[in-house]
Design a protein around this motif. Structure first.
Motif, mmCIF file in Angstrom:
data_model
loop_
_atom_site.group_PDB
_atom_site.id
_atom_site.type_symbol
_atom_site.label_atom_id
_atom_site.label_comp_id
_atom_site.label_asym_id
_atom_site.label_seq_id
_atom_site.Cartn_x
_atom_site.Cartn_y
_atom_site.Cartn_z
ATOM 1 N N LEU A 1 0.827 -1.201 0.000
ATOM 2 C CA LEU A 1 0.000 0.000 0.000
ATOM 3 C C LEU A 1 0.868 1.259 0.000
ATOM 4 O O LEU A 1 0.605 2.217 -0.742
ATOM 5 N N VAL A 2 1.912 1.255 0.806
ATOM 6 C CA VAL A 2 2.828 2.401 0.844
ATOM 7 C C VAL A 2 3.531 2.550 -0.501
ATOM 8 O O VAL A 2 3.630 3.656 -1.052
ATOM 9 N N LEU A 3 3.997 1.444 -1.062
ATOM 10 C CA LEU A 3 4.704 1.480 -2.344
ATOM 11 C C LEU A 3 3.791 1.954 -3.477
ATOM 12 O O LEU A 3 4.226 2.716 -4.344
ATOM 13 N N SER A 4 2.540 1.528 -3.470
ATOM 14 C CA SER A 4 1.630 1.974 -4.535
ATOM 15 C C SER A 4 1.429 3.487 -4.488
ATOM 16 O O SER A 4 1.381 4.142 -5.536
ATOM 17 N N GLY A 5 1.328 4.049 -3.296
ATOM 18 C CA GLY A 5 1.203 5.498 -3.183
ATOM 19 C C GLY A 5 2.460 6.223 -3.608
ATOM 20 O O GLY A 5 2.403 7.272 -4.259
ATOM 21 N N ALA A 6 3.623 5.676 -3.234
ATOM 22 C CA ALA A 6 4.895 6.297 -3.621
ATOM 23 C C ALA A 6 5.079 6.239 -5.136
ATOM 24 O O ALA A 6 5.510 7.229 -5.751
ATOM 25 N N LEU A 7 4.753 5.112 -5.745
ATOM 26 C CA LEU A 7 4.882 4.992 -7.207
ATOM 27 C C LEU A 7 3.914 5.929 -7.928
ATOM 28 O O LEU A 7 4.270 6.526 -8.953
ATOM 29 N N ALA A 8 2.722 6.087 -7.395
ATOM 30 C CA ALA A 8 1.763 7.020 -7.997
ATOM 31 C C ALA A 8 2.269 8.452 -7.885
ATOM 32 O O ALA A 8 2.112 9.245 -8.823
ATOM 33 N N ALA A 9 2.888 8.793 -6.764
ATOM 34 C CA ALA A 9 3.454 10.138 -6.600
ATOM 35 C C ALA A 9 4.582 10.367 -7.598
ATOM 36 O O ALA A 9 4.665 11.440 -8.211
ATOM 37 N N LEU A 10 5.441 9.367 -7.779
ATOM 38 C CA LEU A 10 6.527 9.486 -8.752
ATOM 39 C C LEU A 10 5.995 9.602 -10.176
ATOM 40 O O LEU A 10 6.508 10.384 -10.979
ATOM 41 N N ALA A 11 4.946 8.838 -10.481
ATOM 42 C CA ALA A 11 4.335 8.914 -11.811
ATOM 43 C C ALA A 11 3.723 10.298 -12.039
ATOM 44 O O ALA A 11 3.856 10.867 -13.136
ATOM 45 N N ALA A 12 3.065 10.835 -11.025
ATOM 46 C CA ALA A 12 2.472 12.176 -11.148
ATOM 47 C C ALA A 12 3.554 13.223 -11.388
ATOM 48 O O ALA A 12 3.372 14.147 -12.192
ATOM 49 N N LEU A 13 4.675 13.074 -10.699
ATOM 50 C CA LEU A 13 5.789 14.000 -10.915
ATOM 51 C C LEU A 13 6.365 13.854 -12.322
ATOM 52 O O LEU A 13 6.638 14.846 -12.998
ATOM 53 N N ALA A 14 6.539 12.627 -12.779
ATOM 54 C CA ALA A 14 7.126 12.375 -14.095
ATOM 55 C C ALA A 14 6.220 12.882 -15.214
ATOM 56 O O ALA A 14 6.698 13.405 -16.222
ATOM 57 N N LEU A 15 4.914 12.729 -15.037
ATOM 58 C CA LEU A 15 3.960 13.159 -16.064
ATOM 59 C C LEU A 15 3.546 14.621 -15.903
ATOM 60 O O LEU A 15 2.705 15.116 -16.661
#
Length: 167
Positions: free
Chosen positions: A28-42
Motif C-alpha cells: 500500500l505504501v509502495l503503490s502510493g509512492a509509485l503514484a506520486a513518482l508517476a504524477a511527478l514524471a507526467l
C-alpha cells in the motif's frame, strides 16, 4: 477518477488498514509512492510541487521518523508512509500534517493511559489498543503498536487537503 481522488482513496486505505491492523503494508505504501513518482514524471502533480520539493519531503519524512523507529517508538510502516506522503505533499505541507497527526496521536495516548488506569470503558480501551498479536502459546509476537501513526498522518493529510490548502 482524478489524481486527487486517487490520493484521498490511498489515504483512506492507509488509515483503515492501520486502524484495523496497526500496520501500514508495504504494497500500500509502495503503490502510493509509485503514484506520486508517476504524477511527478507526467507533470500532473496535484499539489503543484516539483521533483526537488517532493524529494526533500520524502527524505525528511523518512529520516525524521526513522529516528523514532530506531529507538522502538514507531513501526517501520509509519516511517515508510511518511516518506511516501512527503513525495506527494513536499516538506512545506508535511510539517503541519506532522503537527496535526502528532497532536491526535498524543490525545490517543493520553486517552489510552487514562482508560488503562481508570477502566470505565473496557471496549474503548481495547479499541485504542488495537488488535491482539499473540501466538497459540499466549506469548506476544512483538511489542504492541498502540498508536496507529500512519492512520493519523493520513487523516491529517486529508484534512490539509480539504481545509489547509484553501488559505
Amino acid at each position: 477518477m482524478t489524481l486527487t481522488s486517487f490520493w484521498l482513496l490511498w489515504l483512506l486505505l492507509v488509515a483503515a488498514y492501520d486502524f484495523h491492523q496497526r500496520r501500514a503494508p508495504n504494497w500500500l505504501v509502495l503503490s502510493g509512492a509509485l503514484a506520486a513518482l508517476a504524477a511527478l514524471a507526467l507533470e500532473v502533480q496535484p499539489f503543484g510541487i516539483g521533483w526537488s520539493e517532493a524529494g526533500i519531503g520524502a527524505a525528511v519524512g523518512f529520516c525524521f521518523l526513522l529516528c523514532f523507529y530506531a529507538v522502538g517508538l514507531m513501526g517501520a510502516g509509519d516511517v515508510k508512509f511518511a516518506g511516501a506522503l512527503g513525495l506527494w505533499v513536499g516538506l512545506s505541507a508535511l510539517v503541519p500534517i506532522w503537527i496535526i497527526a502528532s497532536l491526535i496521536a498524543g490525545a490517543h495516548s493520553v486517552l489510552w493511559l487514562a482508560l488503562k488506569r481508570w477502566p470505565f470503558s473496557p471496549r474503548l480501551t481495547l479499541m485504542l489498543l488495537g488488535p491482539s498479536r499473540t501466538l497459540e502459546s499466549g506469548a506476544s509476537t512483538r511489542r504492541p503498536r498502540i498508536i496507529p501513526y500512519a492512520a493519523y498522518l493520513a487523516l491529517a493529510a486529508a484534512a490539509w487537503m480539504v481545509w489547509g490548502r484553501q488559505s
